[in-house]
Design an enzyme around this catalytic site. Structure first.
Site, mmCIF file in Angstrom:
data_model
loop_
_atom_site.group_PDB
_atom_site.id
_atom_site.type_symbol
_atom_site.label_atom_id
_atom_site.label_comp_id
_atom_site.label_asym_id
_atom_site.label_seq_id
_atom_site.Cartn_x
_atom_site.Cartn_y
_atom_site.Cartn_z
ATOM 1 C CG ASP A 132 -8.588 -63.764 -36.203
ATOM 2 O OD1 ASP A 132 -7.950 -62.793 -35.763
ATOM 3 O OD2 ASP A 132 -9.305 -64.489 -35.488
ATOM 4 C CE LYS A 189 -4.092 -58.373 -32.821
ATOM 5 N NZ LYS A 189 -5.304 -59.207 -32.951
ATOM 6 C CD GLU A 227 -8.706 -58.367 -34.021
ATOM 7 O OE1 GLU A 227 -9.150 -58.298 -32.850
ATOM 8 O OE2 GLU A 227 -7.515 -58.567 -34.282
ATOM 9 C CG ASP A 282 -12.877 -59.399 -30.553
ATOM 10 O OD1 ASP A 282 -12.350 -60.321 -29.904
ATOM 11 O OD2 ASP A 282 -12.519 -59.111 -31.708
#
Length: 508
Positions: free
Chosen positions: A23, A84, A183, A205
């Site tokens: 992850d 990211k 994800e 999420d």
């Protein structure tokens, strides 16, 4: 080489084992492995499985994780946070999205976006690879064995370019066999395998840098994605930014031209945000100012962003062709879901109490780890019976080609089931035209400028005819692994051309 290109033979299974799930998060990253039919999420030296996604470049060393976070104040320009969020974007896009970001950006000889550090230009891909490499070293230290095979999770709303940058970073970190998995889908796998529940599940999420929603139907070991949506520029970092500006205004200490103070204030804002998840009031000290921030003040600041997530939530439910009442469980994932306002808003939206059913921090890595061990049928023996399933995913973005006038003709619609094959017929717009450019685009907008380019190729040798007479067949094909191939041919001749986009979706 990815799994879709070459399967690992039984002979080489031992050589490639263990298969890990990663992850890679905006704020924290985790890695897991299946050991004795149990998921092991690896911890660091401080027994914390959450690795801060922070890289600090000093003169003669690179520091990753918690230690990098600790030395931020002494090396604030060389300490990289939230990389990211920057992947797959141009320097201009980064400056437009994050005008206060303190880093100095430039391009290298390969036109990769880099950050200037004391060690020179470091590409965003290279920075990402350092985080992945550190995660792999955790497993290697524990098992005394190299790892070269992984499933890495990405936001469902990451486009093709962003996914490719993750893949490039993974290869640079030493991984040879890579798959990417959305994800929220990973979180659903963790939920479904743990609770053995069936029904329609919604994954909400909300992470540090991205927001994703997926709706899945779980039935008899089949995980079917019904719809997915999100915003790759919405996350907890935006809450920190709003709170830092609020503290700046209250303290009357402005940081616009002082990058050191700006970073210090962002760190303070993040700590204050965490305190307000458990307290009604947080005491704040910034330079020579002392004050307090109440939870209600913070909630007022972030309310528009939380509401934005709810608008996307409604849209995703509509695209799934279901009613809100049909959703049997809501799974909250990501660090931002600890914020009380988000729980409250979700409970009001669904008219029921929403609580954590899986660990919000570890759900994605657990799901990725389970999926990494289900790549091939002969690996089923490593998994317990309840952890075996089939995953059916969808396309996250619409796909099409450029038409005259810089407009987009959609060929595969968003949320189409994979695998899928769609063919459409086109023609020329000029007399005696012998060449046609096929420009592949990804996105929901009707104009080329607002979509992502995935590549171009040319169909040459078209017979000279009046405009509108040639019959050009364009076929989009996405296989079960999420790889896109686009074919073009003139119906009346044997001329043809094609392009493969191997980083489109890259799902299991």
């Amino acid at each position: 080489m990815s799994f879709s290109q070459k399967k690992i033979s039984k002979k080489n299974l031992e050589e490639n084992f263990p298969f890990v799930g990663i992850d890679f998060g905006t704020t924290y990253s985790l890695i897991g492995c299946l050991l004795n039919k149990k998921i092991q999420i690896f911890s660091g030296k401080k027994e914390n499985s959450l690795l801060p996604s922070i890289v600090s470049y000093k003169k003669n060393e690179i520091i990753i994780g918690e230690k990098a976070n600790e030395i931020t104040n002494e090396n604030f320009l060389g300490t990289i946070f939230s990389v990211k969020r920057l992947l797959g974007k141009s320097i201009q896009e980064i400056r437009n999205l994050y005008p206060t970001i303190p880093y100095i950006f430039s391009y290298d000889e390969n036109q990769e976006v880099c950050i200037e550090t004391i060690q020179g230009k470091i590409s965003l891909v290279k920075i990402t690879s350092e985080i992945l490499k550190t995660l792999l070293e955790k497993v290697k230290f524990f098992l005394q064995k190299e790892v070269n095979t992984a499933v890495i999770t990405v936001p469902s709303y990451f486009d093709g370019i962003q996914r490719k940058k993750i893949k490039d970073a993974a290869i640079l970190s030493g991984l040879k066999n890579i798959r990417l998995l959305n994800e929220p889908t990973a979180a659903a796998i963790a939920y479904g395998c743990h609770f053995q529940n069936e029904g329609i599940v919604l994954i909400y999420d909300f992470g540090g840098g991205t927001f994703d929603i997926s709706i899945l139907k779980i039935s008899k070991g089949i995980f079917e994605v019904l719809s997915t949506s999100g915003d790759s520029q919405l996350g907890g970092d935006d809450f920190d930014e709003l709170l830092s500006k609020y503290i700046e205004k209250k303290s009357n200490i402005f940081t616009e031209k002082n990058f050191f103070l700006k970073r210090k204030l962002l760190i303070l804002a993040k700590k204050t945000k965490l305190k307000l998840s458990n307290k009604d009031v947080a005491l704040v000290e910034f330079e020579n100012w002392k004050g307090s921030i109440t939870r209600s003040e913070f909630e007022h600041l972030i309310d528009p962003l939380v509401n934005k997530s709810l608008i996307l939530l409604k849209y995703t439910i509509k695209e799934a062709l279901i009613q809100k009442k049909e959703i049997t469980n809501v799974i909250m994932v990501g660090g931002s879901t600890y914020i009380p306002l988000i729980k409250k808003k979700l409970s009001l939206f669904f008219k029921r109490k929403i609580e954590f059913s899986v660990d919000p921090d570890k759900a994605v890595s657990i799901g990725a780890t389970i999926q990494s061990n289900l790549l091939f049928n002969y690996q089923q023996k490593f998994l317990s019976k309840e952890n075996k399933f089939i995953l059916l995913d969808v396309v996250s973005f619409s796909l099409g080609i450029e038409l005259m006038g810089k407009r987009v003709e959609k060929i595969i619609e968003k949320n189409s089931k994979i695998p899928i094959s769609v063919t459409k017929e086109f023609t020329t717009f000029k007399n005696n035209q012998t060449v046609i450019m096929i420009h592949i685009l990804q996105g929901e907008d009707s104009f080329v400028k607002n979509c992502r380019s995935l590549g171009k190729f040319f169909l040459r040798g078209i017979k000279k005819q009046d405009a509108g007479k040639p019959r050009i067949i364009v076929k989009f094909n996405i296989n079960e692994s999420g790889f896109l191939e686009v074919y073009a041919n003139e119906k009346q001749t044997t001329i043809k051309a094609s392009l493969k986009v191997d980083f489109l979706h890259t799902i299991i």
